[in-house]
Design an enzyme around this catalytic site. Structure first.
Site, PDB file in Angstrom:
ATOM      1  N   ASP A  15       0.837  -1.206   0.000  1.00 26.31           N
ATOM      2  CA  ASP A  15       0.000   0.000   0.000  1.00 26.31           C
ATOM      3  C   ASP A  15       0.869   1.253   0.000  1.00 26.31           C
ATOM      4  OD1 ASP A  15       0.889  -0.221   2.589  1.00 26.31           O
ATOM      5  OD2 ASP A  15      -1.070   0.096   3.529  1.00 26.31           O
ATOM      6  N   SER A  16       2.202   1.068   0.063  1.00 28.72           N
ATOM      7  CA  SER A  16       3.119   2.188  -0.158  1.00 28.72           C
ATOM      8  C   SER A  16       2.873   2.811  -1.530  1.00 28.72           C
ATOM      9  CB  SER A  16       4.570   1.720  -0.040  1.00 28.72           C
ATOM     10  OG  SER A  16       4.789   0.591  -0.868  1.00 28.72           O
TER      11      SER A  16
ATOM     12  N   ASP B  44      -1.179  -6.114  -0.202  1.00 28.01           N
ATOM     13  CA  ASP B  44      -1.466  -5.494   1.096  1.00 28.01           C
ATOM     14  C   ASP B  44      -2.952  -5.240   1.268  1.00 28.01           C
ATOM     15  OD1 ASP B  44       0.716  -5.150   2.748  1.00 28.01           O
ATOM     16  OD2 ASP B  44       1.285  -3.207   1.905  1.00 28.01           O
TER      17      ASP B  44
ATOM     18  N   LYS C 240      -1.123  -9.434   2.922  1.00 24.96           N
ATOM     19  CA  LYS C 240      -0.349  -8.965   4.082  1.00 24.96           C
ATOM     20  C   LYS C 240      -1.209  -7.946   4.829  1.00 24.96           C
ATOM     21  CE  LYS C 240       3.308  -5.996   3.720  1.00 24.96           C
ATOM     22  NZ  LYS C 240       2.857  -4.835   4.514  1.00 24.96           N
TER      23      LYS C 240
ATOM     24  N   GLU D  47      -1.109  -5.351   8.538  1.00 26.78           N
ATOM     25  CA  GLU D  47      -0.287  -4.804   9.616  1.00 26.78           C
ATOM     26  C   GLU D  47      -0.916  -5.105  10.975  1.00 26.78           C
ATOM     27  OE1 GLU D  47       0.497  -0.621   8.984  1.00 26.78           O
ATOM     28  OE2 GLU D  47       1.169  -0.982   6.913  1.00 26.78           O
TER      29      GLU D  47
ATOM     30  N   GLU E  79       9.524  -4.239  10.161  1.00 26.55           N
ATOM     31  CA  GLU E  79       9.939  -2.963   9.546  1.00 26.55           C
ATOM     32  C   GLU E  79      10.534  -2.008  10.577  1.00 26.55           C
ATOM     33  OE1 GLU E  79       7.150  -1.057   6.897  1.00 26.55           O
ATOM     34  OE2 GLU E  79       8.373   0.766   6.792  1.00 26.55           O
TER      35      GLU E  79
HETATM   36  O1  KIV Z   1       3.586  -1.136   1.648  1.00 21.77           O
HETATM   37  C1  KIV Z   1       4.743  -1.571   1.537  1.00 21.77           C
HETATM   38  O2  KIV Z   1       5.441  -1.324   0.553  1.00 21.77           O
HETATM   39  C2  KIV Z   1       5.266  -2.417   2.604  1.00 21.77           C
HETATM   40  C3  KIV Z   1       6.719  -2.749   2.570  1.00 21.77           C
HETATM   41  C4  KIV Z   1       7.514  -1.548   2.878  1.00 21.77           C
HETATM   42  C5  KIV Z   1       7.060  -3.888   3.435  1.00 21.77           C
HETATM   43  O3  KIV Z   1       4.551  -2.785   3.483  1.00 21.77           O
END
Ligand code: KIV
Length: 272
Positions: free
Chosen positions: A47-48, A86, A116, A118, A184
């Protein structure tokens, strides 16, 4: 026998069987996935992308539809790497049932191999709910960018009394059934201790060389994201400079009418 040989895509299970550290990068688009796939075991549609692709100042406004569109693009552009998508902020924290509906939608519409999310102890029940229903999950502990306001900014997590909580989070994520956990921006000795304590794979970003794998945002390590470079990023290239040079050359060629030339036009007389 068919002359077309099919490439086997990594699964959570085959990743666990690797005897070398897991190589992982983020990917958001088909062309980037094509470039990264031959070298990576795991591609994360992180989600970055809200910050890197859409210029947002955090990941909080990323939607499920954005994750699905980019997830589809990355699955199309890759053959070999396991693709993880994510779960964005607000799409899973409310209840395990909400998380299941969103995760199932992501898995069904993208073809990704896992999701994934958090969170540590507070998300253990949700992780268990997804895993028991057939959704492979990667946890994410330490700095949780979706909790940036609660953390008080993008910072190293796990100094002093925070270390016990991060270790407890790691253990809760493993116990809940996640097959891997991203650690992280955490103190190196703590990341190392977590890796030693867990039997699932640890994937570090700003963590420890002893993690079972490493992940970076591809644009960070390629020098394509100038806004902010965390200390844990190593720039393996400076492609931003190369893009700048190429575009300046293009602009000059257009303004001086040297582009397009005879080779780029049909039926144009070659200059004497
Ligand atoms: O959103 C993302 O890119 C991430 C990575 C930095 C692990 O969660």
């Amino acid at each position: 026998m068919s002359k077309h040989h099919t490439v086997r895509r990594h699964t959570p299970r085959s990743l666990a069987a690797l005897d070398t550290p897991i190589v992982s990068l983020t990917a958001y688009t088909t062309p980037m996935a094509r470039l990264l796939d031959p070298h990576c075991d795991l591609l994360l549609v992180g989600d970055s992308l809200g910050m890197v692709v859409y210029g947002m100042d955090s990941t909080l406004a990323v939607s499920v539809e954005m994750m699905i569109a980019h997830g589809q693009a990355v699955v199309r552009g890759s053959q070999k790497a396991c693709v993880a998508v994510d779960m964005p902020f607000g799409s899973y924290q409310e209840s395990p049932q909400q998380a299941f509906r969103v995760a199932a939608d992501i898995m069904a519409r993208t073809g990704a191999g896992c999701v994934k999310l958090e969170g540590g102890q507070e998300m253990a029940e949700t992780i268990a709910f997804l895993v028991q229903r057939g959704i492979p999950v990667i946890g994410h502990i330490g700095l949780k960018p979706q909790a940036v306001h609660a953390h008080g900014g993008f910072r190293t997590v796990g100094r002093g009394h925070e270390a016990d909580q991060v270790m407890a989070d790691a253990q809760a994520v493993e116990k809940a059934g996640a097959f891997a956990v991203v650690i992280e921006s955490t103190m190196e000795p703590l990341s190392r201790a977590i890796t030693e304590a867990l039997s699932i794979m640890t994937i570090g970003i700003g963590a420890s060389p002893l993690c079972d794998g490493q992940i970076l945002v591809a644009e960070d390590m390629l020098g394509l994201f100038p806004d902010f470079t965390p200390r844990f990023v190593r720039k393996f290239a400076n492609l931003g400079q190369e893009v700048d040079r190429a575009v300046a050359d293009y602009a000059h060629a257009v303004r001086t009418r040297s582009f397009p030339g005879p080779a780029e036009c049909v039926g144009m007389a070659k200059p004497e």
